[in-house]
Design a protein around this motif. Structure first.
Motif, PDB file in Angstrom:
ATOM      1  N   GLU A   1       0.677  -1.208   0.111  1.00 49.84           N
ATOM      2  CA  GLU A   1       0.054   0.006   0.079  1.00 49.84           C
ATOM      3  C   GLU A   1       0.903   1.339  -0.037  1.00 49.84           C
ATOM      4  O   GLU A   1       0.541   2.233  -0.700  1.00 49.84           O
ATOM      5  N   PHE A   2       1.848   1.351   0.815  1.00 50.93           N
ATOM      6  CA  PHE A   2       2.763   2.624   0.788  1.00 50.93           C
ATOM      7  C   PHE A   2       3.335   2.645  -0.510  1.00 50.93           C
ATOM      8  O   PHE A   2       3.372   3.884  -0.830  1.00 50.93           O
ATOM      9  N   LEU A   3       3.853   1.702  -1.208  1.00 48.93           N
ATOM     10  CA  LEU A   3       4.441   1.734  -2.544  1.00 48.93           C
ATOM     11  C   LEU A   3       3.316   2.179  -3.533  1.00 48.93           C
ATOM     12  O   LEU A   3       3.573   3.144  -4.605  1.00 48.93           O
ATOM     13  N   ARG A   4       2.176   1.742  -3.599  1.00 47.34           N
ATOM     14  CA  ARG A   4       1.027   1.906  -4.413  1.00 47.34           C
ATOM     15  C   ARG A   4       0.653   3.560  -4.375  1.00 47.34           C
ATOM     16  O   ARG A   4       0.684   4.192  -5.217  1.00 47.34           O
ATOM     17  N   ARG A   5       0.888   3.983  -3.032  1.00 45.23           N
ATOM     18  CA  ARG A   5       0.458   5.563  -2.708  1.00 45.23           C
ATOM     19  C   ARG A   5       1.563   6.374  -3.271  1.00 45.23           C
ATOM     20  O   ARG A   5       1.584   7.426  -3.504  1.00 45.23           O
ATOM     21  N   ALA A   6       2.989   5.743  -3.440  1.00 47.41           N
ATOM     22  CA  ALA A   6       3.968   6.376  -4.001  1.00 47.41           C
ATOM     23  C   ALA A   6       4.168   6.174  -5.485  1.00 47.41           C
ATOM     24  O   ALA A   6       5.006   6.770  -6.054  1.00 47.41           O
ATOM     25  N   GLY A   7       3.205   5.919  -5.938  1.00 49.75           N
ATOM     26  CA  GLY A   7       3.164   5.721  -7.449  1.00 49.75           C
ATOM     27  C   GLY A   7       3.659   4.481  -8.123  1.00 49.75           C
ATOM     28  O   GLY A   7       3.994   4.416  -9.413  1.00 49.75           O
ATOM     29  N   LEU A   8       3.563   3.513  -7.470  1.00 50.92           N
ATOM     30  CA  LEU A   8       4.311   2.129  -8.150  1.00 50.92           C
ATOM     31  C   LEU A   8       2.965   1.237  -8.110  1.00 50.92           C
ATOM     32  O   LEU A   8       2.967   0.283  -7.109  1.00 50.92           O
ATOM     33  N   PRO A   9       2.193   1.000  -9.013  1.00 49.30           N
ATOM     34  CA  PRO A   9       1.187   0.100  -9.019  1.00 49.30           C
ATOM     35  C   PRO A   9       1.362  -1.376  -8.994  1.00 49.30           C
ATOM     36  O   PRO A   9       0.448  -2.065  -8.649  1.00 49.30           O
ATOM     37  N   ASP A  10       2.508  -1.677  -9.440  1.00 53.63           N
ATOM     38  CA  ASP A  10       2.898  -3.046  -9.259  1.00 53.63           C
ATOM     39  C   ASP A  10       3.619  -3.472  -8.201  1.00 53.63           C
ATOM     40  O   ASP A  10       4.731  -4.392  -8.604  1.00 53.63           O
ATOM     41  N   ALA A  11       3.401  -2.735  -7.097  1.00 55.73           N
ATOM     42  CA  ALA A  11       4.277  -2.820  -5.848  1.00 55.73           C
ATOM     43  C   ALA A  11       4.488  -4.245  -5.620  1.00 55.73           C
ATOM     44  O   ALA A  11       5.640  -4.828  -5.107  1.00 55.73           O
ATOM     45  N   GLU A  12       3.395  -5.120  -5.402  1.00 51.62           N
ATOM     46  CA  GLU A  12       3.372  -6.602  -4.958  1.00 51.62           C
ATOM     47  C   GLU A  12       4.473  -7.443  -5.835  1.00 51.62           C
ATOM     48  O   GLU A  12       5.450  -8.173  -5.286  1.00 51.62           O
ATOM     49  N   GLU A  13       4.689  -7.017  -7.068  1.00 54.76           N
ATOM     50  CA  GLU A  13       5.790  -7.696  -7.852  1.00 54.76           C
ATOM     51  C   GLU A  13       7.141  -7.294  -7.369  1.00 54.76           C
ATOM     52  O   GLU A  13       8.016  -7.835  -7.808  1.00 54.76           O
ATOM     53  N   LEU A  14       7.357  -5.978  -6.821  1.00 52.39           N
ATOM     54  CA  LEU A  14       8.532  -5.640  -6.516  1.00 52.39           C
ATOM     55  C   LEU A  14       9.154  -6.021  -5.078  1.00 52.39           C
ATOM     56  O   LEU A  14      10.498  -5.916  -5.020  1.00 52.39           O
ATOM     57  N   LEU A  15       8.440  -6.603  -4.367  1.00 49.36           N
ATOM     58  CA  LEU A  15       8.856  -6.950  -3.070  1.00 49.36           C
ATOM     59  C   LEU A  15      10.045  -7.738  -2.856  1.00 49.36           C
ATOM     60  O   LEU A  15      10.778  -7.733  -1.889  1.00 49.36           O
ATOM     61  N   ASP A  16      10.161  -8.699  -4.032  1.00 50.41           N
ATOM     62  CA  ASP A  16      11.357  -9.669  -3.749  1.00 50.41           C
ATOM     63  C   ASP A  16      12.250  -9.471  -5.180  1.00 50.41           C
ATOM     64  O   ASP A  16      13.218 -10.255  -5.169  1.00 50.41           O
ATOM     65  N   ASN A  17      12.165  -8.171  -5.271  1.00 45.39           N
ATOM     66  CA  ASN A  17      13.330  -7.786  -6.509  1.00 45.39           C
ATOM     67  C   ASN A  17      14.258  -6.896  -6.028  1.00 45.39           C
ATOM     68  O   ASN A  17      14.058  -5.708  -5.454  1.00 45.39           O
ATOM     69  N   PRO A  18      15.468  -7.295  -5.668  1.00 44.74           N
ATOM     70  CA  PRO A  18      16.581  -6.657  -4.775  1.00 44.74           C
ATOM     71  C   PRO A  18      17.125  -5.462  -5.521  1.00 44.74           C
ATOM     72  O   PRO A  18      17.475  -4.415  -5.121  1.00 44.74           O
ATOM     73  N   SER A  19      16.517  -5.101  -6.946  1.00 42.76           N
ATOM     74  CA  SER A  19      16.804  -3.872  -7.715  1.00 42.76           C
ATOM     75  C   SER A  19      15.975  -2.998  -7.041  1.00 42.76           C
ATOM     76  O   SER A  19      16.260  -1.494  -7.177  1.00 42.76           O
ATOM     77  N   TRP A  20      14.676  -3.365  -6.643  1.00 48.58           N
ATOM     78  CA  TRP A  20      13.828  -2.215  -5.955  1.00 48.58           C
ATOM     79  C   TRP A  20      13.831  -2.239  -4.727  1.00 48.58           C
ATOM     80  O   TRP A  20      13.874  -1.304  -3.960  1.00 48.58           O
ATOM     81  N   VAL A  21      13.842  -3.269  -3.836  1.00 48.39           N
ATOM     82  CA  VAL A  21      13.629  -3.655  -2.484  1.00 48.39           C
ATOM     83  C   VAL A  21      14.823  -4.129  -1.813  1.00 48.39           C
ATOM     84  O   VAL A  21      15.008  -5.053  -2.033  1.00 48.39           O
ATOM     85  N   LYS A  22      15.443  -3.225  -0.533  1.00 44.68           N
ATOM     86  CA  LYS A  22      16.563  -3.830   0.001  1.00 44.68           C
ATOM     87  C   LYS A  22      15.809  -4.089   1.299  1.00 44.68           C
ATOM     88  O   LYS A  22      15.441  -3.236   1.942  1.00 44.68           O
TER      89      LYS A  22
END
Length: 70
Positions: A37-58
């Protein structure tokens, strides 16, 4: 290597993890749905797909997707 723009910080002693995007605090997450939800509010609509992507989330300290106090 560039640093991931989103950081999920270590669990706090009271539970929950602070989430930041490029140094800006987005909120305190108690579950993955909060981070999404925080990422969606920040403008990332596909946030669920980013959670395990180390290029996006540490995930710092503790295990990824774990929000309880240590």
């Amino acid at each position: 290597m560039a640093m991931a723009p989103i950081v999920v910080h270590p669990p706090l002693g009271t539970g929950g993890r602070r989430v930041t995007a490029r140094g800006k605090i987005l909120g305190l997450a108690y579950a993955d749905v909060d981070v999404i939800e925080f990422l969606r509010r920040a403008g990332l609509p596909d946030a669920e797909e980013l959670l395990d992507n180390p290029s996006w989330v540490k995930w710092r300290g503790g295990h990824a997707h774990h929000y309880e106090a240590a």
